[in-house]
Design an enzyme around this catalytic site. Structure first.
Site: not given
Length: 364
Positions: A221, A205, A51
């Site tokens: 959406c 996306c 991360e």
């Protein structure tokens, strides 16, 4: 199974959180990324490390660095006990070096806590270099604790899904997106959901050429319905990128050594070894005179540009060969003569390493 968080606000949209979660998780089960290096024999240490590496860096870029890093620093204790120079050396090329310094600081803190990571968002955010989204991601993925996230990918997905105009980094819009993210984050399967949302933004996306036709939430959406996908999310207001001009000194001696300086711990390339910087050639001449170094030859190389996130660095390298290396240029181990063969073992900024390798024959 797909219950929304109890503390989530009520926000209007045609798709309920339960259906949204189900669609996202069904898509993830079929298409999500499950073979990334940090997902194999997953541990809190690997999740935390990945991360941090993934902050402002794409997965494809991180993978080889993660694989090399984990071989040298396989656990929190090894990382905590390693010299910072070694950590920076294995981070070199990944950029945003404050992450590496904070990684090392955090490792020391965790190691002193018997290797135990925090179990709350506040606990993680108290550690160096960890914000709310990174804390939520680690807690969700490593500990299966339900917390919303809002990294760049998730911001893009939600801004389009709700057709929210305006720069997503603005506090007002960011707060709105956090509320939406909280609303949709499930209690169960939160680790999969967190990974799914990041994957959706990274693979479908995307910023350009999003694959709306295969998106699991395309039918509701609002950006797609209102034909705003191409203009959302709204880009950050443009600013003229400043340019900084400097001279890099490649100072060489008769022993075929190059003088390197250690940069300050904070700032650009913090803690890494680099070349001395000057604003003009007369400053180089003054240094050589002050240190009683006789200049043998000078070669000016072409100007080059390195772009950081917030400015351009235009630099002109000068190769200056001297006749006699003088030890008094070294100050508290911040300036050291190195053989070019040694540079691979140093924590060098990538542009500096590339510059030295490219001009190896000229230097020698």
């Amino acid at each position: 199974m797909f219950a929304p968080r109890a503390d989530a606000p009520t926000l209007r949209h045609s798709m309920s959180p339960e259906i949204f979660q189900k669609k996202i998780l069904s898509w993830f089960d079929l298409n999500g990324r499950k073979d990334l290096p940090w997902q194999k024999s997953s541990t809190p240490y690997k999740t935390w490390l990945s991360e941090i590496m993934l902050q402002q860096t794409q997965v494809t870029t991180v993978i080889p660095y993660f694989n090399r890093f984990i071989q040298v620093f396989p656990d929190i204790k090894t990382l905590a006990e390693a010299p910072l120079d070694s950590v920076l050396q294995h981070w070199a090329g990944l950029g945003y070096y404050a992450r590496a310094r904070n990684l090392h600081k955090t490792a020391i803190i965790i190691n002193e806590n018997n290797g135990e990571f925090p179990q709350t968002v506040d606990g993680f955010m108290a550690l160096p270099g960890i914000g709310r989204s990174t804390a939520g991601a680690i807690l969700s993925i490593a500990f299966n604790k339900s917390h919303p996230i809002l990294d760049g990918n998730v911001r893009r997905v939600l801004a389009r899904y709700y057709a929210i105009s305006g720069w997503t980094g603005h506090p007002k819009i960011s707060n709105e997106l956090w509320k939406i993210s909280s609303r949709y984050t499930p209690i169960n399967r939160c680790a999969d959901y967190t990974q799914a949302m990041m994957d959706l933004g990274a693979t479908l996306c995307t910023r350009s050429k999003p694959q709306c036709k295969v998106c699991p939430i395309r039918l509701s959406c609002l950006a797609r319905i209102e034909d705003k996908v191409k203009i959302l999310p709204t880009p950050k207001p443009a600013k003229a990128t400043p340019v900084k001009n400097i001279i890099f000194l490649i100072l060489t001696n008769e022993l075929q050594q190059v003088l390197l300086e250690k940069r300050p711990a904070s700032g650009i390339w913090g803690g890494l070894w680099s070349l001395p910087e000057f604003s003009s050639y007369p400053e180089i001449q003054a240094l050589c005179k002050q240190q009683n170094m006789q200049i043998k030859s000078v070669t000016q190389l072409d100007e080059q540009r390195h772009t950081f996130s917030h400015y351009h660095l235009d630099y002109t390298p000068f190769i200056v060969q001297i006749e006699n290396p003088i030890n008094n240029v070294m100050e508290a181990n911040q300036s050291v003569w190195y053989n070019l063969e040694q540079i691979n073992s140093l924590g060098l900024a990538s542009p500096i390493k590339r510059l030295l390798k490219t001009n190896n024959k000229r230097i020698l």
